[in-house]
Design an enzyme around this catalytic site. Structure first.
Site, mmCIF file in Angstrom:
data_model
loop_
_atom_site.group_PDB
_atom_site.id
_atom_site.type_symbol
_atom_site.label_atom_id
_atom_site.label_comp_id
_atom_site.label_asym_id
_atom_site.label_seq_id
_atom_site.Cartn_x
_atom_site.Cartn_y
_atom_site.Cartn_z
ATOM 1 N N THR A 78 -15.746 -26.781 9.865
ATOM 2 C CA THR A 78 -15.376 -25.576 10.200
ATOM 3 C C THR A 78 -14.570 -24.729 8.902
ATOM 4 O O THR A 78 -14.821 -23.683 8.739
ATOM 5 C CB THR A 78 -14.005 -25.572 11.271
ATOM 6 O OG1 THR A 78 -14.584 -26.011 12.648
ATOM 7 C CG2 THR A 78 -13.405 -24.152 11.545
ATOM 8 N N THR A 153 -13.238 -31.586 10.641
ATOM 9 C CA THR A 153 -11.979 -32.157 11.205
ATOM 10 C C THR A 153 -11.930 -33.387 12.175
ATOM 11 O O THR A 153 -11.337 -34.227 12.050
ATOM 12 C CB THR A 153 -10.795 -31.227 11.918
ATOM 13 O OG1 THR A 153 -11.387 -30.665 12.943
ATOM 14 C CG2 THR A 153 -10.179 -30.072 10.801
ATOM 15 N N ASP A 154 -13.179 -33.372 12.827
ATOM 16 C CA ASP A 154 -13.332 -34.183 14.110
ATOM 17 C C ASP A 154 -13.564 -35.639 13.326
ATOM 18 O O ASP A 154 -12.872 -36.596 14.121
ATOM 19 C CB ASP A 154 -14.790 -33.975 14.717
ATOM 20 C CG ASP A 154 -14.559 -32.640 15.581
ATOM 21 O OD1 ASP A 154 -13.573 -32.129 15.827
ATOM 22 O OD2 ASP A 154 -15.611 -32.102 16.162
ATOM 23 N N LYS A 230 -6.811 -37.200 14.092
ATOM 24 C CA LYS A 230 -6.615 -35.868 14.757
ATOM 25 C C LYS A 230 -6.136 -36.096 16.251
ATOM 26 O O LYS A 230 -6.938 -36.832 17.126
ATOM 27 C CB LYS A 230 -8.200 -35.341 14.947
ATOM 28 C CG LYS A 230 -8.224 -33.963 15.516
ATOM 29 C CD LYS A 230 -9.619 -33.279 15.343
ATOM 30 C CE LYS A 230 -9.655 -31.992 15.955
ATOM 31 N NZ LYS A 230 -11.069 -31.350 15.610
#
Ligand code: GLU
Length: 405
Positions: A78, A153-154, A230
């Site tokens: 992202t 980020t995942d 996360k």
């Protein structure tokens, strides 16, 4: 052509000031002083205030001799995305240079060179990508004062763990991502990037993850790459240090750094690369009713590294014990917990004691994902028997000696 100019506009009855960003939609995109980008389809141009020396896409980046040199390696996600206005989907399109041109303030912190390694969403990362990434970071660290890796980020904590184990680094290596793409008004990309730039020139010598520390735009946390996870699908402060303090807090916009937990300082370790990972390692989440045939299946496929995400202090149902005894003869089985917080202790209940007798190794306070990567690293570089000895030893801050958190 307003791109790169500072303007004052009126929209929805309010006055806005900012730098005009490149836009592919016909809408006006302004970088506001808060660091956020805001898009306007209807507005009235009041004034063109000044020409801003901003690094426009593709333009040569000018270097300052008084600033440290940092390499940004872009992998996608992202932070490197913008909304595709035809489909409404968020797609990865930016190169690292484009990110820099979106956040010109970074040029006040360091000289930046950029390299596009991948342009992928992080669910598509594979062990081979981690190896290639570690090699690129290793090469970059020979020439630069620090390295920033932009990443989805995942799965950022898997990549950060992989690089942390594969690379002994004397300099900062900072992973950074964003929960909202950079052309959205609530994007966290600019602030996260600026805080990571500050970290990349700091006195730390380890692999960190830098993300928003709260839902406001007031500070970022630097987390140790092997201790972070996360913990929310969409909040900007989704990343938390688990069983450890964050390494630092970086206030925004002052970019003052408060150190909370040092491990390695700049220059403390020699630069070394261990670029092997064993791919036949698996992480299995136990749930009530799951039979041990799953673990037997992977064993029959040649897997010799197993991380179990067990219940509570580190348990699976007792009907797994006989299978585990057999598997442990030629494999390494590490127990972690679904609780995430806390430490494995298989000496409290009978099941735990039987698991230990079967040869299962307590994973201390390791996160399950970190344990997976640690096994890939240990088996790949040292083989099963040595891995069994090293897995409980803290190598890069992945195991805390005390459970305070
Ligand atoms: N799923 C994508 C990834 O992890 C987008 C999510 C993000 O970057 O925050 O790369």
């Amino acid at each position: 052509m307003l791109t790169g100019k500072r303007v004052k506009i009126k929209a929805k009855g309010k006055i806005f000031e900012g730098i005009v960003m490149p836009s592919f939609t016909g809408n006006l995109v302004l970088k506001l002083d808060s660091g956020y980008n805001a898009g306007f389809c209807e507005y009235e141009l009041i004034e063109v205030l000044e020409e801003v020396k901003t690094q426009i896409r593709g333009a040569e980046i000018s270097k300052r001799e008084d600033l440290p040199n940092v390499k940004i390696i872009s992998t996608g996600g992202t932070i490197a995305s913008r909304v595709d206005y035809r489909t409404g989907a968020v797609t990865s399109q930016f190169t690292a240079e484009e990110i820099i041109s979106d956040v010109p303030e970074i040029a006040e912190i360091c000289n930046v060179d950029a390299e596009l390694l991948y342009n992928i969403l992080s669910e598509n990362m594979k062990p081979n990508n981690w190896i290639e990434l570690a090699r690129r970071v290793y090469e970059a660290l020979k020439k630069y004062d620090g390295v920033i890796i932009t990443h989805g980020t995942d799965t950022m904590h898997y990549s950060a763990s992989a690089v942390a184990f594969m690379l002994s680094t004397p300099k900062p290596v900072v992973f950074v991502g964003a929960q909202r793409s950079s052309d959205r008004p609530s994007s966290d990309a600019a602030m996260n990037l600026l805080c990571s730039a500050k970290l990349s020139i700091s006195d730390v010598g380890e692999v960190l993850v830098c993300m928003h520390g709260s839902t406001s735009d007031d500070f970022c946390y630097a987390h140790r790459g092997v201790k972070v996870r996360k913990m929310h699908t969409s909040r900007r402060d989704a990343f938390h240090s688990i069983n450890a303090k964050p390494v630092a807090r970086i206030d925004y916009p002052s970019l003052n750094v408060e150190w909370l937990s040092w491990r390695f300082k700049r220059g403390e370790r020699d630069l070394k690369l261990f670029d092997k990972l064993e791919e036949k390692v698996v992480l299995i989440k136990f749930f009530p009713g799951l039979g041990s045939d799953l673990i037997e299946y992977f064993h029959s496929k040649g897997y010799r590294g197993f991380v179990i995400e067990g219940t509570g202090l580190g348990h699976v149902s007792t009907d797994w014990i006989e299978t585990l005894k057999k598997i442990c003869e030629d494999s390494i089985v590490v127990m972690t917990s679904q609780c995430l917080y806390g430490r494995i202790c298989d000496r409290v209940y009978d099941t735990g004691r039987d698991l230990l007798k079967a040869g299962v190794i307590e994973g201390e306070d390791l996160l399950p994902e970190t344990a997976l990567i640690k096994l890939m690293f240990l088996i790949g570089n040292y083989g099963i028997e040595k891995a069994k000895k090293l897995v409980k030893i803290n190598l890069v801050g992945e195991i805390e000696s005390r459970s305070d958190y």
